[in-house]
Each structure stands twice: as structure tokens, then as C-alpha cells.
Design an enzyme around this catalytic site. Structure first.
Site, PDB file in Angstrom:
ATOM      1  N   GLU A  40       0.618  -1.079  -0.204  1.00 41.88           N
ATOM      2  CA  GLU A  40      -0.022   0.119  -0.214  1.00 41.88           C
ATOM      3  C   GLU A  40       1.105   1.480   0.347  1.00 41.88           C
ATOM      4  O   GLU A  40       1.624   1.442   0.504  1.00 41.88           O
ATOM      5  CB  GLU A  40      -0.762   0.338   1.146  1.00 41.88           C
ATOM      6  CG  GLU A  40      -1.824   1.406   1.080  1.00 41.88           C
ATOM      7  CD  GLU A  40      -3.113   1.052   2.137  1.00 41.88           C
ATOM      8  OE1 GLU A  40      -3.965   2.200   2.097  1.00 41.88           O
ATOM      9  OE2 GLU A  40      -3.263   0.228   2.974  1.00 41.88           O
ATOM     10  N   ILE A  41       0.535   2.497  -0.923  1.00 42.62           N
ATOM     11  CA  ILE A  41       1.169   3.425  -1.219  1.00 42.62           C
ATOM     12  C   ILE A  41       0.373   4.392  -0.473  1.00 42.62           C
ATOM     13  O   ILE A  41      -0.864   4.622  -0.291  1.00 42.62           O
ATOM     14  CB  ILE A  41       1.338   3.816  -2.664  1.00 42.62           C
ATOM     15  CG1 ILE A  41       2.258   2.542  -3.123  1.00 42.62           C
ATOM     16  CG2 ILE A  41       2.077   5.096  -2.628  1.00 42.62           C
ATOM     17  CD1 ILE A  41       2.286   2.369  -5.246  1.00 42.62           C
ATOM     18  N   GLY A  42       0.879   4.724   0.593  1.00 41.61           N
ATOM     19  CA  GLY A  42       0.383   5.877   1.456  1.00 41.61           C
ATOM     20  C   GLY A  42      -0.392   6.037   2.858  1.00 41.61           C
ATOM     21  O   GLY A  42      -1.125   5.062   3.658  1.00 41.61           O
ATOM     22  N   SER A  48      -5.399   1.867   8.572  1.00 37.84           N
ATOM     23  CA  SER A  48      -5.179   1.012   7.057  1.00 37.84           C
ATOM     24  C   SER A  48      -3.996  -0.679   7.191  1.00 37.84           C
ATOM     25  O   SER A  48      -4.512  -0.954   7.263  1.00 37.84           O
ATOM     26  CB  SER A  48      -5.255   1.353   4.977  1.00 37.84           C
ATOM     27  OG  SER A  48      -4.065   1.441   4.977  1.00 37.84           O
ATOM     28  N   ASP A  66       6.091   5.192   2.269  1.00 39.44           N
ATOM     29  CA  ASP A  66       5.061   6.675   2.402  1.00 39.44           C
ATOM     30  C   ASP A  66       6.498   7.383   2.243  1.00 39.44           C
ATOM     31  O   ASP A  66       7.378   7.070   2.918  1.00 39.44           O
ATOM     32  CB  ASP A  66       4.252   6.712   3.840  1.00 39.44           C
ATOM     33  CG  ASP A  66       3.824   8.061   3.847  1.00 39.44           C
ATOM     34  OD1 ASP A  66       2.228   8.170   3.296  1.00 39.44           O
ATOM     35  OD2 ASP A  66       4.081  10.017   3.906  1.00 39.44           O
ATOM     36  N   ASP A 104      -2.725   4.631  -2.573  1.00 34.75           N
ATOM     37  CA  ASP A 104      -3.318   5.631  -1.465  1.00 34.75           C
ATOM     38  C   ASP A 104      -2.236   6.372  -1.154  1.00 34.75           C
ATOM     39  O   ASP A 104      -2.784   7.471  -0.067  1.00 34.75           O
ATOM     40  CB  ASP A 104      -4.708   4.686  -0.033  1.00 34.75           C
ATOM     41  CG  ASP A 104      -4.974   5.439   0.412  1.00 34.75           C
ATOM     42  OD1 ASP A 104      -5.691   6.563  -0.662  1.00 34.75           O
ATOM     43  OD2 ASP A 104      -5.245   5.401   1.253  1.00 34.75           O
ATOM     44  N   HIS A 107      -2.327  11.247  -4.664  1.00 34.11           N
ATOM     45  CA  HIS A 107      -3.765  11.664  -5.611  1.00 34.11           C
ATOM     46  C   HIS A 107      -4.032  11.994  -6.574  1.00 34.11           C
ATOM     47  O   HIS A 107      -4.919  12.825  -7.602  1.00 34.11           O
ATOM     48  CB  HIS A 107      -5.137  11.669  -5.055  1.00 34.11           C
ATOM     49  CG  HIS A 107      -5.357  10.675  -3.267  1.00 34.11           C
ATOM     50  ND1 HIS A 107      -5.181   9.217  -3.620  1.00 34.11           N
ATOM     51  CD2 HIS A 107      -5.785  11.037  -2.037  1.00 34.11           C
ATOM     52  CE1 HIS A 107      -5.514   9.332  -2.649  1.00 34.11           C
ATOM     53  NE2 HIS A 107      -6.177   9.363  -1.599  1.00 34.11           N
ATOM     54  N   GLU A 132      -7.273   4.203  -5.593  1.00 31.12           N
ATOM     55  CA  GLU A 132      -8.587   4.902  -4.483  1.00 31.12           C
ATOM     56  C   GLU A 132      -8.467   7.005  -5.145  1.00 31.12           C
ATOM     57  O   GLU A 132      -7.475   7.270  -5.576  1.00 31.12           O
ATOM     58  CB  GLU A 132      -7.569   4.439  -3.036  1.00 31.12           C
ATOM     59  CG  GLU A 132      -8.036   3.237  -2.556  1.00 31.12           C
ATOM     60  CD  GLU A 132      -8.104   3.163  -1.446  1.00 31.12           C
ATOM     61  OE1 GLU A 132      -7.614   1.998  -0.656  1.00 31.12           O
ATOM     62  OE2 GLU A 132      -7.696   3.895  -0.597  1.00 31.12           O
ATOM     63  N   ASP A 133      -9.910   6.926  -4.261  1.00 32.79           N
ATOM     64  CA  ASP A 133      -9.843   7.969  -4.605  1.00 32.79           C
ATOM     65  C   ASP A 133      -9.447   8.520  -5.964  1.00 32.79           C
ATOM     66  O   ASP A 133      -9.232   9.901  -5.700  1.00 32.79           O
ATOM     67  CB  ASP A 133      -8.871   9.229  -3.186  1.00 32.79           C
ATOM     68  CG  ASP A 133      -9.556   8.684  -1.637  1.00 32.79           C
ATOM     69  OD1 ASP A 133     -10.327   7.822  -1.408  1.00 32.79           O
ATOM     70  OD2 ASP A 133      -8.518   8.821  -1.089  1.00 32.79           O
TER      71      ASP A 133
END
Length: 202
Positions: A40-42, A48, A66, A104, A107, A132-133
Site C-alpha cells: 500500500e502506497i500512503g 489501514s 510513504d 492511496d 492522488h 483509491e480516491d
């Protein structure tokens, strides 16, 4: 409320039904009976990461990335990197391939597009790349454009790029063409409010 959503609500992730409501979608594609490799990025506040650690098989490999230093979470690997950098590619090559890559991060459309192009090769066959987003691609202040036919301030928006990938799914099917694919090996692409899930061919 799904099982995964109940975990997400307890940890306070905005992926839960209290805000974005992404977890009910994730539960449909994420197995719990076998280990998976997830990136997961972010990282944000780590909510999460704690959700994945509790929900996924205990032998799963969970990696969070991150641009800022973060407090460690047991059972989760942290790497500091800019998602669009060569260092990010090196991290993915070292720890991948991944069953799930979740973007994530910033964005911002240019970042979303560059990260996908750089990391698609790190998705395992049969795996998923998730953005996402994506709704922010319609916002001027996120380098997007409320007019979906017009580029954003940063150029092509993330949704315009993802819509183009939807074309890639159909090129070559039943004689359709010509083949002008942006990315090969895409099995499917699904859109949900704020969410895009790109599946790789097995």
C-alpha cells in the site's frame, strides 16, 4: 456491515463504511485463507495497515510506503519512498511481486499515472492494482478537471488514463482492434465510487 469493515471501523481507517466504504469491495477479492503479498502506497496514520494485519492471513507480507517517516507497526514492513521514484521501483522489485498494490498516495493525477506505469509489472499474474480516491481527478485543486473530456492542470487525469485502460481490456477480443493498448495483460477493470480495480491476467 462486513467482517473486514468491522475491523476497519475499529482501527479508524477512512476505507471503512464511516467514510469511503471501500472495504466491502476489498473483502470480495481478498482471500483470508492463504497468505498474500500486499503493498500500500500512503501510510497516513497507519489505520489501514493495522486493518490489513488483522484481516489477512497471519503469514501475509504487508508493505507500507510513504514519503514521510512513520511509526512502526508490528507485522508490517515500512519503506520510505516517493511513489513515482526509481527507489519505489527498486522496493517493489525487492519485495514483490504483489497480489495487491493499493495506491492511496498523493492522488494527484500525474503521480497516479506514473506510479501505475512504474509498478504494473510488480503485480503478480491474477493480482490486482487498485487506485483509491479517483474522484479527485474531477477537482481543479487536485490537478483534475470537473469536465471529464478536458485535461486537468497536470495534463491527463487519472480517470482519463483509467478509462483508456478499459479500452485495453477489449482490444483483440473477438477480433476487435486495432491493438493500441496502453498496457498489456489487463484482464479486467472495475469502477466503484472513488475506486478503480485493475485485474491482471492469470
Amino acid at each position: 456491515m462486513s467482517f473486514l469493515d468491522s475491523i476497519g471501523l475499529r482501527h479508524g481507517t477512512d476505507k471503512a463504511s464511516s467514510f469511503h466504504d471501500y472495504l466491502r469491495i476489498y473483502e470480495q477479492i481478498m482471500p483470508v485463507h492463504k497468505p498474500v503479498n500486499l503493498l500500500e502506497i500512503g501510510w497516513f496514520d497507519g489505520a489501514s495497515m493495522e486493518t490489513w494485519r488483522e484481516f489477512l492471513h497471519q503469514e501475509s507480507n504487508i508493505v507500507g510506503v510513504d514519503i514521510e517517516p512513520k511509526k512502526s507497526i508490528g507485522g508490517v514492513k515500512f519503506r520510505r519512498a516517493n511513489a513515482t521514484s526509481l527507489h519505489m521501483v527498486e522496493i517493489a522489485d525487492e519485495l514483490g511481486p504483489f497480489d495487491f498494490i493499493i495506491d492511496d498516495g498523493s492522488h494527484l493525477s500525474p503521480d497516479v499515472i506514473a506510479t501505475f506505469i512504474n509498478l504494473w509489472h510488480s503485480v503478480r499474474p491474477g493480482g490486482y492494482y487498485i487506485v483509491e480516491d479517483v474522484h479527485v481527478s474531477y477537482h481543479d485543486d487536485w490537478l483534475g478537471n470537473p469536465n471529464p473530456t478536458r485535461p486537468g492542470r497536470g495534463g491527463q487525469t487519472s480517470m482519463q488514463f483509467l478509462k483508456r485502460l478499459a479500452d485495453d481490456v477489449h482490444f483483440g477480443h473477438a477480433g476487435a482492434g486495432p491493438d493500441g493498448r496502453t498496457v498489456h495483460n489487463i484482464a479486467s477493470i472495475a469502477f466503484y465510487p472513488g475506486l478503480a480495480i485493475v485485474g491482471k491476467k492469470p
